[in-house]
Design a protein around this motif. Structure first.
Motif, mmCIF file in Angstrom:
data_model
loop_
_atom_site.group_PDB
_atom_site.id
_atom_site.type_symbol
_atom_site.label_atom_id
_atom_site.label_comp_id
_atom_site.label_asym_id
_atom_site.label_seq_id
_atom_site.Cartn_x
_atom_site.Cartn_y
_atom_site.Cartn_z
ATOM 1 N N GLU A 24 2.982 7.888 9.188
ATOM 2 C CA GLU A 24 1.551 7.901 9.535
ATOM 3 C C GLU A 24 0.877 6.611 9.073
ATOM 4 O O GLU A 24 0.002 6.086 9.757
ATOM 5 C CB GLU A 24 0.876 9.121 8.918
ATOM 6 N N ARG A 25 1.279 6.121 7.920
ATOM 7 C CA ARG A 25 0.692 4.874 7.435
ATOM 8 C C ARG A 25 1.088 3.702 8.341
ATOM 9 O O ARG A 25 0.276 2.826 8.634
ATOM 10 C CB ARG A 25 1.164 4.607 5.991
ATOM 11 N N ALA A 27 0.831 -1.206 0.000
ATOM 12 C CA ALA A 27 0.000 0.000 0.000
ATOM 13 C C ALA A 27 0.859 1.247 0.000
ATOM 14 O O ALA A 27 0.525 2.248 -0.649
ATOM 15 C CB ALA A 27 -0.921 -0.020 1.223
ATOM 16 N N ILE A 28 1.981 1.184 0.723
ATOM 17 C CA ILE A 28 2.879 2.342 0.749
ATOM 18 C C ILE A 28 3.433 2.614 -0.645
ATOM 19 O O ILE A 28 3.483 3.758 -1.104
ATOM 20 C CB ILE A 28 4.011 2.103 1.764
ATOM 21 N N VAL A 32 -1.082 3.711 11.257
ATOM 22 C CA VAL A 32 -2.406 3.155 10.955
ATOM 23 C C VAL A 32 -2.335 1.627 10.921
ATOM 24 O O VAL A 32 -3.203 0.931 11.467
ATOM 25 C CB VAL A 32 -2.921 3.725 9.619
ATOM 26 N N ASN A 33 -1.285 1.109 10.287
ATOM 27 C CA ASN A 33 -1.121 -0.359 10.245
ATOM 28 C C ASN A 33 -0.990 -0.926 11.652
ATOM 29 O O ASN A 33 -1.593 -1.954 11.978
ATOM 30 C CB ASN A 33 0.111 -0.722 9.420
ATOM 31 N N ASN A 38 2.091 1.619 -3.533
ATOM 32 C CA ASN A 38 1.043 1.965 -4.490
ATOM 33 C C ASN A 38 0.449 3.351 -4.253
ATOM 34 O O ASN A 38 0.203 4.098 -5.200
ATOM 35 C CB ASN A 38 -0.071 0.919 -4.429
ATOM 36 N N PHE A 39 0.192 3.654 -2.994
ATOM 37 C CA PHE A 39 -0.535 4.894 -2.735
ATOM 38 C C PHE A 39 0.412 6.057 -2.463
ATOM 39 O O PHE A 39 0.241 7.142 -3.013
ATOM 40 C CB PHE A 39 -1.484 4.701 -1.543
ATOM 41 N N ILE A 40 1.398 5.840 -1.546
ATOM 42 C CA ILE A 40 2.252 6.969 -1.166
ATOM 43 C C ILE A 40 3.297 7.241 -2.250
ATOM 44 O O ILE A 40 3.504 8.389 -2.653
ATOM 45 C CB ILE A 40 2.917 6.678 0.189
ATOM 46 N N LYS A 43 -2.028 0.395 14.422
ATOM 47 C CA LYS A 43 -3.315 0.538 15.121
ATOM 48 C C LYS A 43 -4.250 -0.607 14.745
ATOM 49 O O LYS A 43 -4.961 -1.135 15.601
ATOM 50 C CB LYS A 43 -3.933 1.893 14.762
ATOM 51 N N GLU A 44 -4.235 -0.966 13.470
ATOM 52 C CA GLU A 44 -5.076 -2.058 13.011
ATOM 53 C C GLU A 44 -4.712 -3.365 13.718
ATOM 54 O O GLU A 44 -5.579 -4.215 13.973
ATOM 55 C CB GLU A 44 -4.910 -2.224 11.481
ATOM 56 N N SER A 100 4.470 10.762 5.643
ATOM 57 C CA SER A 100 3.355 9.960 5.122
ATOM 58 C C SER A 100 3.540 8.486 5.447
ATOM 59 O O SER A 100 2.599 7.794 5.868
ATOM 60 C CB SER A 100 3.250 10.148 3.600
#
Lengths: 298, 613
Positions: A147-148, A81-82, A151-152, A84-86, A154-155, A144
């Motif tokens: 922070e991601r 995800a990092i 979030v990971n 692909n998105f960031i 935290k999940e 970024s």
């Protein structure tokens, strides 16, 4: 070509704008902006991924001494995800300290996300620590990614927060911040003036000084040693690729360094630039063969 | 306390009670009126706040719907509806859109519920927001409160959702405003009001979750009872908080619970209405009432004083008249005004004093007549005894000259002797009366009463043991250190002499004559008692009356003279007697008489007499 004008320290956003407006012919642009720049008509040239963004647990941190804590965090990070998105797909997930194109053994290190296992590991840790992840406040990519990761984490139920470490300038050639790195026993100034924050880990950029895996690994060990307390001896010049792999594996097994993504060096080129070749790792810009097409002169 | 003072105090008490009751009544009525007015005012403001809150909800909904209907959003929805759509290109879009629409939260959510782009927490891309895809008609749902996870922890926001449908796929636009100090600061509240917000994020009450437009609320723990009540029974609630002992610091808080989509309590809005203005106004009115009351009391004080003086004036005149009467001025009259009870009392008083004067005149007249009759009787009695021998002797002379001329010479000689003797007797009687009439004024000087008593007793020592009569034994009990008194020695000597003679006459069979001197409260007392035959009650009552005597040959002037002398020395005399036991006289003489007194009329001396039998 009568002369070459080089501007240093120009912000990344301005560099992209300059390329779009044909005010510059060649500029290095952040990897995460390459796709956007290309969509706006900028010629983009990306190198092999040669810069590693890694999470490094700081030396002397008692909570991180637990290998299970480090493993839980390493497993929860969603590297894909990092990328692909960031990074907007400019890069690749990193499982080891050396890229696949350099060592050929990168595929042996896992890059998959395993949130369930991370959650299980974390649930077995009692008392569960509250961790602080630091990033360079001047580096939006690091922010970024940090922070991601939060979030990971935290999940996975991991208590992790991100905090800016300092408003430092540009990093050195290895992408490291020139600020002194201190362990948990020391203190860094947090984003809020006067607030002392104790960091458990930080993000570090490591750029390969050479395409050769032995040299790059030795350089990485030299840089990471003071930060994470890695005591491995430098890789000898006579080391075989197998020795390099085992050395890399040893560092990865310690869990002190968690590779996240490999990023290329991305350059934006104006339409009149001809014969541009990406510099190899550790090389300077190969401007000797570059020429400008006067037909596209602005 | 005078009658006027009592009347004044009663007037004042009645006035104070009345003013106090009126003031208390006005204060209570004013307070109730203010409370009611304040309640109506606050209700209106709370309602206004509710409308403002609803308006903000509509505003959020409109902005979210505006984003959903915007061209870039529609293009995004179309792009994402394609197979194998690359959602990563939109990962940073929400931030700019949220800023341009002034939203704190904005998420683009795909049809599967995955976050495509998040403005507040950009790193949450790819994660699920499943509640958005649940069966709910977002087009009609409107705005709602919701608890959200943010980078800084849980928060409560006023949210709205709009869906953009392309084909069979939806793109959800989830936006909202954070309920925080910025939200409170943006509310338009009247003066003296403030809004606080408790975010019900944690299970136990957390003071840090109570904020106002400036940040964390001060003394947030004071709100804990209100919040706990709202947690157990969500509903409108009004509570008053006194911040200090000063009532003006109090605030009335109206708690308005704010519920989420599942009717869970997410926040409690507290609309505080400062009581400072109301309390200040109430105090102003109270002080005004107190000022008026004080002025009223002062005015009442003056009126009470004046009224008491006016009402009691006739009574005071009556009292003054009564004092005049008691002082002997029986001719006193009081002015009669009106025909009320006081006027009737004054008339009665005047009639009474007039009657007293008349009766006194009649009594004096009667006493005079009685005195003259007594004098005439005594004179007749005293003069009759010498006159009879005179008449007999003259008749013998007449008879001897006619019937026995030869013996006339001898009869004449004997008769003239008798006539001279009886004439001498008459002169003696007249002399006694003359002496009583000519009582001299006392010439005061220092006198030792004990010395006077001893001298008088010494004169009578021979008579106490005279041959041929039963002996009388004198007993002297003279006080030590008796002070000298201002008196006339001669008159005192005469008075004691008369008292001893009176006692000797009372003891024909002999007895004991006791004399005692003592000092008593500025007086010197002299007591003389005998063991004689005693007096009857009637005799004791009249014993000091001039010319009254119980003896066959007495003049009845001895004790009258004693009483006159004692009175001239501002003293008092009394007698106690019991038949067969004896008689005692008590004389009180002041050490220093105020001024010599002339002997009053005999009748008055009789009235001052104290008689104990």
């Amino acid at each position: 070509m009568d002369f070459v004008e080089i501007q240093m320290g120009r912000p990344a956003h301005d560099r992209v704008v300059d390329l779009e407006l044909n005010k510059t012919d060649l500029a290095r642009i952040p990897a995460q902006q390459a796709r956007q720049a290309a969509d706006r008509g900028v010629r983009v040239s990306a190198s092999q991924p040669n810069e590693l963004l890694a999470l490094v647990f700081l030396r002397g941190h008692s909570g991180i001494e637990s290998a299970r804590v480090r493993e839980a965090i390493a497993r929860c990070i969603d590297r894909t995800a990092i990328v692909n998105f960031i990074l907007q797909k400019e890069g690749e997930p990193a499982g080891g300290l050396l890229p696949q194109w350099s060592s050929g053994t990168a595929f042996l290190f896992r890059t998959e996300t395993d949130t369930r296992t991370a959650k299980e590991i974390w649930s077995q840790i009692s008392p569960s620590p509250k961790l602080v992840l630091g990033y360079d406040s001047a580096d939006t990519l690091e922010q970024s990614v940090a922070e991601r990761i939060v979030v990971n984490a935290k999940e996975a139920g991991i208590s992790l927060v991100s905090r800016a470490m300092t408003a430092s300038g540009k990093g050195n050639q290895y992408g490291e911040s020139p600020k002194p790195v201190e362990s948990r026993s020391g203190q860094f100034e947090g984003p809020t003036r006067g607030t002392a924050v104790l960091f458990d880990a930080r993000l570090v950029r490591l750029r390969m000084p050479s395409p050769l895996p032995r040299i790059s690994l030795s350089a990485f060990i030299d840089r990471l040693g003071p930060i994470a307390g890695i005591v491995d001896s430098p890789v000898p010049q006579s080391a075989s690729p197998e020795d390099v792999y085992y050395c890399e594996r040893g560092i990865m097994n310690s869990g002190l360094v968690v590779p996240i993504v490999w990023m290329p060096q991305v350059y934006g080129l104006s339409a009149r630039v001809r014969d541009w070749k990406q510099p190899a790792a550790g090389e300077t810009w190969p401007l000797a063969d570059v020429w400008l097409d006067s037909a596209d002169s602005h | 306390m005078t009658f006027r003072s009592k009347l004044f105090v009663n007037f004042m008490l009645a006035l104070l009670l009345s003013v106090g009751l009126v003031t208390a009544g006005v204060t209570v009525a004013t307070r109730r009126a203010f409370d009611e007015l304040n309640r109506q005012h606050t209700d209106a403001l709370v309602e206004q706040f509710q409308r403002e809150f609803e308006r903000r909800g509509h505003d959020v909904l409109n902005r979210v719907q505006g984003i959903a209907e915007a061209e870039p959003t529609v293009r995004m929805a179309i792009d994402l509806s394609r197979p194998n759509a690359d959602i990563s290109v939109y990962v940073n879009d929400a931030h700019g859109v949220a800023q341009s629409h002034q939203l704190d939260f904005l998420d683009f959510v795909g049809t599967e519920g995955s976050i495509i782009s998040s403005a507040e927490w950009s790193a949450r891309f790819g994660y699920k927001m499943e509640w958005v895809t649940q069966k709910e008609d977002w087009a009609t749902r409107g705005s709602f409160l919701m608890k959200l996870d943010t980078q800084d922890g849980p928060a409560v926001a006023l949210m709205a959702v709009a869906a953009v449908r392309v084909g069979d796929k939806d793109l959800y636009v989830v936006g909202g405003e954070r309920l925080g100090k910025e939200f409170l600061a943006s509310l338009v509240l009247p003066e003296n009001m403030r809004a606080l917000l408790y975010l019900n994020l944690d299970s136990p009450f957390q003071p840090a979750n109570l904020i106002d437009s400036a940040g964390p609320a001060v003394e947030a723990e004071r709100f804990e009872p209100i919040i706990q009540l709202e947690r157990t029974h969500p509903g409108p609630l009004t509570e008053k908080i006194n911040w200090t002992f000063d009532a003006a610091s109090a605030e009335i808080f109206h708690a308005i619970p704010k519920l989420g989509r599942q009717n869970e309590l997410l926040a409690v809005l507290l609309i505080g209405n400062s009581q400072r203005t109301v309390v200040t106004l109430q105090r102003h009115i109270l002080w005004l009432a107190i000022g008026v009351a004080v002025i009223g009391i002062l005015f009442g004080l003056f009126l009470s004083w004046w009224a008491a003086a006016r009402v009691t004036l006739p009574v005071r005149r009556l009292a003054a008249g009564a004092r005049e009467v008691s002082d002997g001025n029986w001719n006193t009259r009081v002015a009669v005004r009106g025909n009320d009870e006081i006027g009737q009392l004054a008339q009665s008083f005047n009639r009474m004093t007039q009657e007293l004067v008349d009766q006194r005149e009649r009594l004096i007249q009667a006493e005079r007549v009685a005195a003259w009759r007594e004098v005439a009787r005594r004179l007749a009695h005293e003069l009759k005894n010498p006159l009879f021998p005179l008449q007999t002797t003259v008749e013998n002379l007449q008879r001897a000259s006619t019937q026995n001329p030869d013996q006339f010479e001898e009869v004449f000689r004997e008769s003239t002797g008798i006539l001279l003797a009886e004439i001498e007797n008459l002169k003696t009687i007249v002399g006694r009366f003359s002496d009583f009439a000519k009582m001299p004024q006392p010439e005061l000087g220092p006198v030792d009463l004990n010395e006077v008593v001893r001298n008088v007793v010494k004169l009578f020592e021979a008579q106490f043991c005279a041959v041929g009569r039963p002996p009388i034994t004198p007993e002297l009990h003279l006080g030590d250190n008796l002070p000298t008194i201002q008196a006339d020695t001669t008159l005192l000597h005469r008075a004691i002499e008369n008292l001893i003679l009176n006692a000797m006459d009372a003891m024909p069979a002999g007895g004991i004559l006791m004399m005692r001197t003592t000092q008593n409260d500025g007086n010197v007392d002299f007591e003389i008692s005998d063991t004689g035959v005693g007096l009857t009650r009637e005799e004791a009552d009249r014993i000091f009356t001039p010319y009254y005597t119980t003896k066959q040959h007495g003049t009845g002037l001895g004790l009258a003279i004693v009483q006159a002398i004692v009175a001239d020395h501002s003293g008092r005399i009394s007698v106690e007697s019991e038949m067969g036991v004896g008689t005692a006289f008590h004389v009180e003489l002041p050490i220093k008489p105020p001024h010599p007194q002339t002997t009053p009329v005999v009748v008055e001396e009789v009235h001052e007499k104290k008689v104990e039998v």
